[in-house]
Design a protein around this motif. Structure first.
Motif, short mmCIF file in Angstrom:
data_model
loop_
_atom_site.label_atom_id
_atom_site.label_comp_id
_atom_site.label_asym_id
_atom_site.label_seq_id
_atom_site.Cartn_x
_atom_site.Cartn_y
_atom_site.Cartn_z
N PRO A 79 67.88 45.80 -10.47
CA PRO A 79 66.60 46.30 -9.95
C PRO A 79 66.40 47.76 -10.30
O PRO A 79 67.33 48.58 -10.21
CB PRO A 79 66.74 46.09 -8.43
N ALA A 121 61.83 52.63 -7.82
CA ALA A 121 60.37 52.67 -7.87
C ALA A 121 59.84 53.82 -8.71
O ALA A 121 58.78 53.72 -9.32
CB ALA A 121 59.82 52.77 -6.46
N TYR A 151 57.53 51.71 -2.87
CA TYR A 151 57.94 50.59 -3.71
C TYR A 151 56.74 50.10 -4.50
O TYR A 151 55.58 50.37 -4.15
CB TYR A 151 58.53 49.46 -2.84
N THR A 181 59.64 51.30 -14.28
CA THR A 181 58.69 50.81 -13.27
C THR A 181 57.30 51.36 -13.52
O THR A 181 56.30 50.63 -13.49
CB THR A 181 59.16 51.20 -11.86
N TYR A 199 60.30 40.16 -12.84
CA TYR A 199 59.68 40.48 -11.56
C TYR A 199 60.18 39.55 -10.46
O TYR A 199 60.37 38.35 -10.69
CB TYR A 199 58.15 40.30 -11.61
N ASP A 247 59.26 43.68 -7.17
CA ASP A 247 60.54 44.27 -7.55
C ASP A 247 60.74 44.06 -9.05
O ASP A 247 60.70 42.92 -9.54
CB ASP A 247 61.69 43.63 -6.77
#
Length: 237
Positions: free
Chosen positions: A151, A154, A192, A159, A213, A144
């Motif tokens: 967060p 994805a 993800y 990311t 992370y 994550d």
């Protein structure tokens, strides 16, 4: 002259391939040439005999290479598909769930979001590493990625940028899939960020600023562990 000699040597090398493969290839080429002969293009001038011979020879070489590649893929249990996504699955021992395999919620051992440059590990991941003594073992984990305590999705640029950076460092990371409940009895698949990482790689897994992370074992909507068998997609699209 040198080019012709190089072509001849390459053709002879290709000629050492399986006879059955080449015979099948010749039949395909013969059928194609017969079809082409019935509909010549008036805008094209007739090529020289030597040029035609070399062109046919190189066509056979190229086609045989493609055909051989297709056969090798099928023999290894992978259907030939040039557009197939790149997938990584570990060839050695893998851990993809807690040692007791008991269903649990995501990130059960984490109490706070990681700060920039920080990696935090779920208690289940730490326990699995402590219980395993084989350094070859790869841990199939969710990664994550956070930015400023939030967060990231994805599919976000952040990311993708971090996964690309980690891949350039030689780490096997990409996208995995899990499912969650989308309604009454309905399931919805989502992707993800994930990776197959050894204990040594996990110990030195460091995000670039401003990212942090959180590493855990992924679970589906019913709490069941996500299996490592499907691997991870590494094309990052």
């Amino acid at each position: 002259m040198k080019d012709a000699e190089d072509e001849e040597r390459l053709y002879r090398a290709i000629g050492e391939a399986d006879d059955e493969l080449l015979e099948r290839l010749e039949r395909v080429l013969a059928a194609r040439q017969s079809a082409d002969a019935g509909a010549p293009d008036p805008q094209l001038s007739a090529p020289r005999a030597g040029h035609t011979k070399r062109r046919k020879r190189w066509s056979a070489v190229a086609a045989s290479l493609v055909f051989a590649a297709a056969i090798l893929w099928v023999v290894n249990g992978i259907p030939f598909d040039p557009g197939r996504e790149a997938v990584y699955t570990a060839s050695g021992p893998v851990v993809d769930r807690p040692a007791d395999a008991a269903p649990g919620g995501p990130a059960s051992g984490m109490t706070a979001a990681p700060r920039g440059g920080e990696t935090v590990y779920d208690e289940d991941v730490r326990s699995a590493i402590d219980a395993n003594v084989d350094p070859r073992t790869e841990y199939f984990v969710a990664i994550d990625i956070f930015a400023n305590g939030v967060p990231l999705d994805a599919g976000s640029d952040g990311t993708k940028a971090e996964l690309k950076r980690l891949r350039e460092l030689g780490l096997n990371v990409g996208y995995a899939e899990a499912w969650t409940y989308a309604g009454a009895g309905e399931r919805e698949t989502y992707r993800y960020a994930a990776g197959f990482l050894t204990a040594e790689q996990l110990a030195r897994l460091t995000p670039a600023q401003p990212y942090g992370y959180a590493v855990r074992f992924a679970v589906n909507g019913d709490g069941s562990p996500v299996s490592a068998e499907a691997g991870i997609r590494t094309d990052l699209n």
